[in-house]
Design an enzyme around this catalytic site. Structure first.
Site, short mmCIF file in Angstrom:
data_model
loop_
_atom_site.label_atom_id
_atom_site.label_comp_id
_atom_site.label_asym_id
_atom_site.label_seq_id
_atom_site.Cartn_x
_atom_site.Cartn_y
_atom_site.Cartn_z
N HIS A 95 -18.94 -29.11 36.44
CA HIS A 95 -17.79 -28.23 36.20
C HIS A 95 -17.91 -26.98 37.06
O HIS A 95 -18.94 -26.70 37.66
CB HIS A 95 -17.71 -27.82 34.73
N ASP A 97 -16.98 -22.90 36.27
CA ASP A 97 -16.60 -22.05 35.14
C ASP A 97 -15.20 -21.46 35.36
O ASP A 97 -14.89 -20.98 36.45
CB ASP A 97 -17.59 -20.89 34.98
N ARG A 261 -25.95 -15.26 30.53
CA ARG A 261 -24.98 -15.46 31.61
C ARG A 261 -23.95 -14.33 31.64
O ARG A 261 -23.37 -13.99 30.62
CB ARG A 261 -24.25 -16.79 31.42
C1 SIN Z 1 -23.35 -23.13 32.60
O1 SIN Z 1 -22.75 -24.17 32.74
O2 SIN Z 1 -22.83 -22.05 32.79
C2 SIN Z 1 -24.81 -23.17 32.22
C3 SIN Z 1 -25.68 -23.65 33.30
C4 SIN Z 1 -27.10 -23.79 32.87
O3 SIN Z 1 -27.41 -23.52 31.71
O4 SIN Z 1 -27.94 -24.17 33.68
#
Ligand code: SIN
Length: 283
Positions: A95, A97, A261
């Site tokens: 994906h 984001d 994040r």
């Molecule tokens: C995410 O998809 O933003 C998370 C990626 C990850 O945890 O490595």
């Protein structure tokens, strides 16, 4: 500072910097590396949530996530957490984001706080290389298409396993983006469809869309477009959501993985410029 490429098409590790004390010159080199390599990696950073936020602010405004659990004291930071007894992880599908937003996020800055002893890597697939590898005929076709994206089936009430997320009622985002975007920073064409959030080719039925989309998803994530990052506590990855797709590998059952994040606000993504291709001259 040293910049070491991670794979021929995507990713670079940046060595010899302390993200808490960057000079303007160092930041400019990091920004150039981000534009050139689409995802950049740092090791052994010792960041508080405030340091993480300060680094993010050097790039622009922070997008406060509607669906993820925020860090208690810092709502600008979303937790990407998987506990030892949880089966499903966040991001365990290719994906990019926020493609469901009409103005998609510039990028995400993921910082590893706690990682499993082995596993839990993240894969990144470069979407410039994915576009460049297509035939001229397929490029011409895709340059004229747009795609519908949505958050509803992932975060909303209709999602099968939305109990990892919050605010299902807020998952009302639908967007339309070119299938091939002109990257706002590099000007390069990049494929911009992903299996998580893209729902159909705009103006086509779901049925009509599926075979093209499934073929594109497989193409977009070919092994030669990919780099793989193995995390340690204190590692950071910053990826460009308009130039890569990513996939969080879920292979560490029985262990905790806790990441912080921050997502950055982006700008509108427009279509890659189409240049009429001259008809081949018969020999
Ligand atoms: C995410 O998809 O933003 C998370 C990626 C990850 O945890 O490595």
């Amino acid at each position: 500072m040293e910049i070491v490429r991670s794979s021929p098409h995507v990713g670079a590790e940046i060595l010899g910097v302390d993200l808490r004390a960057l000079t303007d010159g160092e930041f400019e080199s990091i920004r150039e590396a981000f534009i050139d390599h689409s995802v950049i990696f740092f090791r052994d950073q010792d960041l508080t949530p405030d340091d993480h936020i300060a680094f993010a602010h050097r790039w622009g405004d922070i997008n406060i996530n509607r669906f993820f659990t925020p860090v208690d004291t810092h709502p600008q930071i979303a937790e990407v957490r998987k506990e030892p007894d949880q089966a499903v992880n966040i991001g365990g599908e290719w994906h990019t984001d926020h493609s469901y937003d009409q103005i998609p996020a510039l990028g995400s800055i993921l910082y590893a706080r706690e990682v499993p002893p082995v596993g839990g890597d993240t894969l990144f697939a470069g979407q410039y290389a994915a576009f460049d590898a297509l035939s001229d005929g397929m490029k011409d076709t895709l340059l004229n298409l747009w795609a519908d994206h949505s958050s509803r089936h992932v975060f909303g009430q209709i999602a099968a396993d939305n109990d990892r997320f919050h605010n299902a009622d807020a998952a009302t985002q639908d967007s339309v983006h070119p299938v091939v975007i002109e990257h706002p920073l590099s000007g390069r064409p990049a494929l911009y469809v992903n299996p998580d959030f893209t729902v159909r080719i705009h103006g086509w039925t779901n049925d009509e869309s599926q075979s093209l989309l499934q073929w594109l998803y497989q193409h977009c994530t070919r092994p030669d477009f990919i780099t793989r990052f193995s995390w340690r506590a204190g590692s950071m990855a910053m990826w460009d959501n308009r130039a890569v797709q990513h996939f969080a590998v879920n292979d560490y059952a029985g262990h905790r993985r806790l990441m912080h994040r921050i997502t950055l606000e982006g700008t509108e993504v427009g279509p890659a410029r189409t240049q009429p291709r001259p008809l081949p001259v018969a020999a």
